[in-house]
Design an enzyme around this catalytic site. Structure first.
Site, PDB file in Angstrom:
ATOM      1  N   ASP A   5      -3.077 -18.222   0.053  1.00  0.00           N
ATOM      2  CA  ASP A   5      -4.051 -18.878  -0.831  1.00  0.00           C
ATOM      3  C   ASP A   5      -4.771 -20.017  -0.095  1.00  0.00           C
ATOM      4  OD1 ASP A   5      -1.572 -20.120  -0.793  1.00  0.00           O
ATOM      5  OD2 ASP A   5      -1.567 -20.684  -2.909  1.00  0.00           O
ATOM      6  N   ASP A  52     -12.400  -8.936   4.016  1.00  0.00           N
ATOM      7  CA  ASP A  52     -13.656  -8.827   3.266  1.00  0.00           C
ATOM      8  C   ASP A  52     -14.252 -10.220   3.080  1.00  0.00           C
ATOM      9  OD1 ASP A  52     -13.613  -6.066   2.917  1.00  0.00           O
ATOM     10  OD2 ASP A  52     -14.130  -6.194   0.786  1.00  0.00           O
ATOM     11  N   TYR A  57       0.821  -1.209   0.000  1.00  0.00           N
ATOM     12  CA  TYR A  57       0.000   0.000   0.000  1.00  0.00           C
ATOM     13  C   TYR A  57       0.861   1.267   0.000  1.00  0.00           C
ATOM     14  CZ  TYR A  57      -4.717  -1.841   0.759  1.00  0.00           C
ATOM     15  OH  TYR A  57      -5.945  -2.429   0.615  1.00  0.00           O
ATOM     16  N   ASP A  70      -6.389  -7.019   3.802  1.00  0.00           N
ATOM     17  CA  ASP A  70      -7.504  -6.326   3.156  1.00  0.00           C
ATOM     18  C   ASP A  70      -8.427  -7.342   2.494  1.00  0.00           C
ATOM     19  OD1 ASP A  70      -8.999  -4.151   2.047  1.00  0.00           O
ATOM     20  OD2 ASP A  70      -8.044  -4.583   0.124  1.00  0.00           O
ATOM     21  N   LYS A  96       3.077 -15.470   2.036  1.00  0.00           N
ATOM     22  CA  LYS A  96       3.274 -16.175   0.766  1.00  0.00           C
ATOM     23  C   LYS A  96       4.778 -16.411   0.655  1.00  0.00           C
ATOM     24  CE  LYS A  96       1.772 -17.767  -3.191  1.00  0.00           C
ATOM     25  NZ  LYS A  96       0.953 -18.986  -3.303  1.00  0.00           N
TER      26      LYS A  96
HETATM   27  C1  IPM Z   1     -10.371  -1.098   3.888  1.00  0.00           C
HETATM   28  C2  IPM Z   1     -10.620  -0.452   2.548  1.00  0.00           C
HETATM   29  C3  IPM Z   1      -9.428   0.437   2.212  1.00  0.00           C
HETATM   30  C4  IPM Z   1      -8.209  -0.450   2.093  1.00  0.00           C
HETATM   31  C5  IPM Z   1      -9.603   1.295   0.948  1.00  0.00           C
HETATM   32  C6  IPM Z   1     -10.852   2.130   0.994  1.00  0.00           C
HETATM   33  C7  IPM Z   1      -8.392   2.144   0.674  1.00  0.00           C
HETATM   34  O1  IPM Z   1     -10.865  -1.376   1.561  1.00  0.00           O
HETATM   35  O2  IPM Z   1     -10.269  -0.371   4.888  1.00  0.00           O
HETATM   36  O3  IPM Z   1     -10.270  -2.313   3.945  1.00  0.00           O
HETATM   37  O4  IPM Z   1      -7.933  -1.003   1.016  1.00  0.00           O
HETATM   38  O5  IPM Z   1      -7.507  -0.603   3.082  1.00  0.00           O
HETATM   39 MN    MN Z   2     -10.866  -3.440   2.298  1.00  0.00          MN
END
Ligand code: IPM
Ligand code: MN
Length: 355
Positions: A221, A249, A142, A245, A189
């Site tokens: 993975d 999700d 990042y 990240d 990884k």
């Molecule tokens: C999160 C979001 C952020 C990230 C974005 C909005 C930059 O997806 O907080 O997980 O990728 O970290």
């Molecule tokens: Mn995210």
């Protein structure tokens, strides 16, 4: 206790979910005799529109002067259509993370008994899931060097980590696992990436300081697969910025709605509490967003201040409202309650609770 908290509502549904959380924090402070001094700042697309900067210095300085930051969401579709735009709302979030040194992002994933069947995954797989990700948040790909060739036809992003960055993140993971089931999974990884090999090497050296913790190392993975095959296998998971990240999700699906999961970002200067969902622009201003993720982020905030009973009462009040079928539209298509109604129910549960 007197607490200085700054609200950064941001974009989309941010202001609505923050409003409900403020109601909840106020109810908690009345109940326990605390005093919250609220401040607010602009961030994201809202701040770009107002002052041309998604994380203005003024907002940053206010955060530095606060005990905690309550963050809504950033992002607006008007910025997504054109990838060449130089200023984007998400940069506000990233520069806040960097400038406040928010190195450890704590993202729990758990289920509510009553909502298990809302998850696309089978009940028998997800029942009892209670895991916590510790995602590195201020380094890695990042923030590494990136660029384009002169002809603009090739591009690169660099994943760069220093030993110290891995150590301080891993310490959060080890300490957390000591308070839980003493199981730590380190995700990398290392079969391909040099930065992952540094992660593994660094964490392996720390193991002797935590002899009670059983530490395992798994490839990202494989974890992506096992996380939804058998989430109960895990407890505390630590990983780098990008892997975290993606996996968090994925993990949020287990709970049934991304609108339920909170997070805390532990910083060098102050800490930030925010829902893991985004700005959900389609729902903006409609009073349909789920405020639970933000309200539970406040619970994490009280816990970090050492106010455990306060934190527990928020968790209890949220659970009670869910138990009584008070669900927002993401979880119930008929008979749903609005964002503010759900906030009111949770506040009522707080006041009604007898010690
Ligand atoms: C999160 C979001 C952020 C990230 C974005 C909005 C930059 O997806 O907080 O997980 O990728 O970290
Ligand atoms: Mn995210």
């Amino acid at each position: 206790m007197e607490l200085k908290i700054i609200k950064l509502s941001g974009d989309g549904i941010g202001p609505e979910v923050i409003n409900e959380s403020v109601k909840v924090c106020e109810a908690i402070s009345k109940k326990f005799n605390h005093k919250i001094i609220w401040n607010e700042g602009i961030v994201g697309a809202d701040a770009i529109d107002k002052v041309g900067n998604p994380y203005p210095d003024e907002t940053h300085n206010k955060c530095l002067n606060s005990d905690a930051v309550l963050f809504g969401a950033v992002g607006d579709p008007k910025f997504d259509k054109d990838p060449s735009l130089k200023i984007r709302p998400e940069q506000g979030l990233l520069s806040m993370r960097k400038k406040l040194g928010l190195y450890a992002n704590i993202r729990p994933t758990f289920t509510f008994k009553e909502l298990i069947d809302m998850s696309p995954l089978k009940r028998k797989i997800i029942e009892g899931t209670d895991i916590i990700f510790v995602r590195e948040l201020t380094s890695g790909i990042y923030f590494g060097e990136r660029g384009r060739s002169n002809d603009r036809n090739s591009a690169f992003d660099t994943c760069y980590y220093k030993k110290e960055e891995i150590e301080r993140l891993a310490k959060v993971g080890f300490d957390l696992s000591m308070k839980r089931s003493k199981k730590l999974c380190c995700i990398d990884k290392a079969n391909v990436l040099e930065s992952s090999r540094l992660w593994r090497e660094t964490i392996q050296k720390m193991e002797s300081k935590y002899p009670e913790v059983s530490t395992t190392y798994e490839f990202v993975d494989a974890v992506a697969m096992r996380l939804i095959q058998n989430p109960s296998e895990y407890d505390v998971l630590i990983t780098s910025n990008l892997f975290g990240d993606i996996l968090t999700d994925e993990a949020s699906v287990i709970s049934g709605s991304i609108g339920l999961m909170p997070s805390a970002s532990i910083g060098e200067k102050t800490s930030v509490y925010e829902p893991i969902h985004g700005s959900y622009p389609e729902a903006k201003g409609k009073n349909i967003a789920n405020p639970v993720a933000t309200i539970l982020s406040c619970s994490m905030m009280f816990r970090d201040f050492g106010l455990i009973e306060e934190s527990k009462l928020i968790d209890y009040s949220v659970r009670e409202s869910i138990k009584n079928g008070k669900l927002t539209k993401d979880l119930s298509h008929e008979n749903f309650v609005t964002t503010s109604e759900l906030g009111d129910w949770i506040v009522k549960n707080i006041y009604d609770f007898k010690f």
